[in-house]
Motif scaffolding. Structure first.
Motif, PDB file in Angstrom:
ATOM      1  N   PHE A   1       0.815  -1.140   0.091  1.00  0.00           N
ATOM      2  CA  PHE A   1      -0.196   0.011  -0.188  1.00  0.00           C
ATOM      3  C   PHE A   1       0.872   1.387   0.101  1.00  0.00           C
ATOM      4  N   ALA A   2       0.678   2.170  -0.853  1.00  0.00           N
ATOM      5  CA  ALA A   2       1.244   3.464  -1.132  1.00  0.00           C
ATOM      6  C   ALA A   2       0.416   4.559  -1.254  1.00  0.00           C
TER       7      ALA A   2
ATOM      8  N   GLU B   1       8.946   2.831  -3.549  1.00  0.00           N
ATOM      9  CA  GLU B   1       9.219   1.657  -2.498  1.00  0.00           C
ATOM     10  C   GLU B   1       8.540   0.568  -2.596  1.00  0.00           C
ATOM     11  N   VAL B   2       7.143   0.362  -3.026  1.00  0.00           N
ATOM     12  CA  VAL B   2       6.488  -0.447  -3.115  1.00  0.00           C
ATOM     13  C   VAL B   2       6.598  -1.157  -4.325  1.00  0.00           C
ATOM     14  N   ARG B   3       6.879  -0.374  -5.450  1.00  0.00           N
ATOM     15  CA  ARG B   3       7.021  -0.919  -7.032  1.00  0.00           C
ATOM     16  C   ARG B   3       8.301  -1.901  -6.943  1.00  0.00           C
TER      17      ARG B   3
ATOM     18  N   PHE C   1      -1.576  -1.390  -4.299  1.00  0.00           N
ATOM     19  CA  PHE C   1      -2.491  -0.458  -4.347  1.00  0.00           C
ATOM     20  C   PHE C   1      -1.860   0.894  -4.069  1.00  0.00           C
ATOM     21  N   GLU C   2      -1.962   1.840  -4.951  1.00  0.00           N
ATOM     22  CA  GLU C   2      -1.120   2.911  -4.978  1.00  0.00           C
ATOM     23  C   GLU C   2      -2.144   4.277  -5.146  1.00  0.00           C
ATOM     24  N   GLY C   3      -1.879   5.457  -4.740  1.00  0.00           N
ATOM     25  CA  GLY C   3      -2.532   6.566  -4.887  1.00  0.00           C
ATOM     26  C   GLY C   3      -3.928   6.487  -4.500  1.00  0.00           C
ATOM     27  N   GLU C   4      -4.804   6.845  -5.274  1.00  0.00           N
ATOM     28  CA  GLU C   4      -6.311   6.790  -5.029  1.00  0.00           C
ATOM     29  C   GLU C   4      -6.841   5.333  -4.564  1.00  0.00           C
ATOM     30  N   ALA C   5      -6.315   4.401  -5.057  1.00  0.00           N
ATOM     31  CA  ALA C   5      -6.683   2.892  -4.848  1.00  0.00           C
ATOM     32  C   ALA C   5      -6.283   2.728  -3.467  1.00  0.00           C
TER      33      ALA C   5
END
Length: 607
Positions: free
Chosen positions: A360-361, A390-392, A403-407
């Motif tokens: 999650f980011a 970092e997550v990627r 799950f990045e940004g708005e997600a």
């Protein structure tokens, strides 16, 4: 002889039991006074016997209390555990009988049994209650916790609603009435579970031998610091009066590290090095010659706020580069546990989860311009510029669902967290050192939704059922919170542990976003090579330290992360493995396509 049985509560009321505990305590103290005044070993042994009575009674009473009440109950009587350890220490000095050292270790563990007690209670109730009653209990608790958290946010903003306060109180009372009804329907409920006995020292030592490490456990009372050192063969107990200014030195070291990130100065470097060396001398130097390379620290009180990696065996001269400081991490591989209960290996059970990382980011809006101070920095949640990278980067080594940004919303986390073997949250967090249950993680705010908070509180994590082998909390202060003598630090990391996480990588201050991305990339690289979690984190820190230059090597950037729990290597599906499968299928497709075309060409040639 015990003055009670494992049946219903044998006293007319709590006050009667309270008086009996005090009576045993003062009888034990009286025997100690006789011993100190020229008495004999028999006085110490009599004190020991009286202490066994009040310790058993303390545990029996705490068993009949709610978790919150038991927490305050143990806090109130913590000094009695301290006296019991001291008497066993004196008996060992007099007799050289190692059984007294083992018993002192057990007593120290008994004083840390609150969260184990909760786990035993929950496990027993799941066996006792029908599923519909368990679901009803969960629903009622979830409702009142949710309302309490909303009320807390309103109080924090200065606009608390009296209607919400009434609803919160009603929901809590409804939950408590339901618990009372369960006790009436199942009158033997309290007798169907017991507080687990502290791990036997020999069992702990057996596992220490297997892991090739030693345990350093602290017990900090009102007068004394007790330091237990256990390796595969021996137990050492070091005892001293609490060093004057201990908590102040911990605060000085932490403040110097954190303040330096905002306003670098030689004075702050001096403050850090002085405090870090002082803490080393008081907390580890007495047993330093006995320490192996791999250590497990079981802290207590303010010591739980110390990253032992940055303690200094010697005080460096002012001109020394940060890379060359004599940090403990140069010689030791360090992990942590809340209590000895957490160290002894638990059965894995069925943990059929996706062998991948759930990452999650979240994204955050710009904060208004405010003065750059420590207080503002700790309270402000601005954009994170490197958390998505970092997550990627984890996908270079393991399968990741991102799950990045708005997600990256709170609801998305709640819906998915229970299905993965590893969780990685690169986000903001806030510790609460007054009420640890109100420490929280932040997720992306949902647009145009005023009813759903983007915060996930520690109290809500208790309701989750996780099976994660590892949770990485790459956020601020996730290992900090409210200090409780019977439970340690009530924090986000402890909440994840209670929810079922077997190990945690957590933080002791507000870490640098960019440095975290670099450090975590190296951490997953070492995990992928098969290293244990504590080895992977140590190697990542040393990589960062050796590659950084100048001010970039300051401990603020690399020392905030600590490893807790089960340090076994992480077993996940490799990202490289999937790429090789895809490459193999592509090559196979090309070969088959070539064969088909070749056959068609030959067929045309014949015609």
């Amino acid at each position: 002889m015990k003055f009670y049985s494992n049946g219903p509560f044998p006293y007319d009321n709590v006050k009667q039991a309270d008086r009996l505990i005090s009576t045993f305590y003062f009888l034990a103290q009286n025997e100690q006074y006789h011993y100190a005044d020229g008495g004999t070993l028999d006085n110490l042994r009599a004190s020991y016997d009286y202490q066994e009575q009040y310790l058993d009674l303390l545990e029996y009473m705490s068993k009949n209390l709610s978790p919150t009440s038991a927490r305050y109950f143990i806090d109130r009587f913590y000094y009695m555990y301290e006296e019991a350890i001291y008497v066993r220490y004196k008996l060992y000095e007099e007799t050289q009988d190692a059984e007294y050292l083992e018993d002192a270790f057990r007593v120290a563990g008994r004083g840390k049994a609150i969260h184990v007690r909760e786990a035993a209670q929950n496990a027993a109730t799941e066996q006792i209650f029908p599923a519909r009653l368990l679901q009803r209990r969960y629903d009622l608790r979830k409702r009142y916790v949710s309302l309490e958290n909303r009320l807390y946010e309103q109080q924090e903003a200065g606009n608390a609603s009296s209607a919400l306060a009434d609803s919160s109180l009603q929901a809590k009372n409804e939950y408590l009435r339901f618990l009372d009804s369960l006790e009436q329907a199942f009158p033997t409920m309290q007798q169907m579970w017991d507080i687990p006995e502290p791990p036997e020292p020999k069992l702990v030592q057996k596992q220490l031998r297997e892991d090739n490490r030693a345990m350093v456990q602290y017990f900090i009372g009102y007068q004394y610091v007790f330091l237990f050192l256990l390796d595969g063969e021996d137990i050492v107990l070091y005892n001293t009066k609490i060093p004057e200014g201990l908590s102040g030195q911990v605060s000085k070291m932490r403040d110097a590290l954190y303040e330096w990130a905002l306003h670098p100065s030689d004075d702050l470097v001096e403050q850090y090095t002085s405090s870090a060396h002082w803490l080393y001398k008081k907390l580890l130097q007495p047993v330093d010659s006995l320490l192996p390379q791999r250590l497990l620290i079981v802290p207590d009180n303010c010591v739980a706020y110390i990253p032992f990696d940055v303690l200094l065996r010697e005080k460096p001269v002012p001109e020394t580069p940060f890379q060359d400081y004599p940090y403990l991490i140069q010689d030791h591989q360090i992990s942590y546990a809340y209590s000895p209960y957490d160290f002894t290996k638990k059965p894995q059970g069925k943990r059929h989860k996706r062998a991948a990382v759930l990452g999650f980011a979240p994204s955050f809006r710009d904060s208004p311009a405010i003065p750059e101070t420590v207080a503002n920095r700790r309270g402000e949640f601005g954009p994170l510029l490197a958390n998505q990278d970092e997550v990627r980067q984890i996908s270079d080594f393991f399968l990741v669902r991102k799950f990045e940004g708005e997600a990256a919303t709170r609801e998305a986390f709640l819906e998915n967290a229970s299905y993965y073997k590893a969780l990685h949250l690169a986000t903001h967090a806030k510790a609460n050192d007054k009420k640890g249950d109100y420490s929280y993680l932040c997720f992306t705010e949902v647009s145009d939704d005023t009813t759903t908070s983007n915060r996930l509180y520690a109290s809500e994590l208790y309701l989750m059922n996780l099976s994660a082998d590892m949770v990485v909390l790459s956020a601020c202060e996730t290992g900090l919170g409210e200090l409780s003598k019977g439970e340690g630090v009530i924090s986000l990391s402890q909440a994840f542990s209670k929810a079922g996480a077997r190990s945690l990588i957590t933080t002791l201050w507000r870490v640098s976003d960019q440095a975290s991305a670099t450090l975590m990339n190296s951490f997953y690289k070492h995990l992928h090579s098969g290293k244990t979690k504590d080895a992977a984190l140590r190697n990542a820190k040393l990589d960062y330290l050796h590659e950084a230059t100048g001010r970039g090597a300051h401990p603020f950037f690399w020392a905030g992360y600590v490893a807790q729990g089960d340090m076994a290597p992480l077993q996940l599906s490799s990202g490289y493995f999937i790429w090789w499968i895809c490459l193999f299928l592509l090559v196979l497709f090309v070969i088959l396509g070539g064969l088909i075309r070749s056959k068609r060409h030959k067929a045309h040639a014949k015609n």
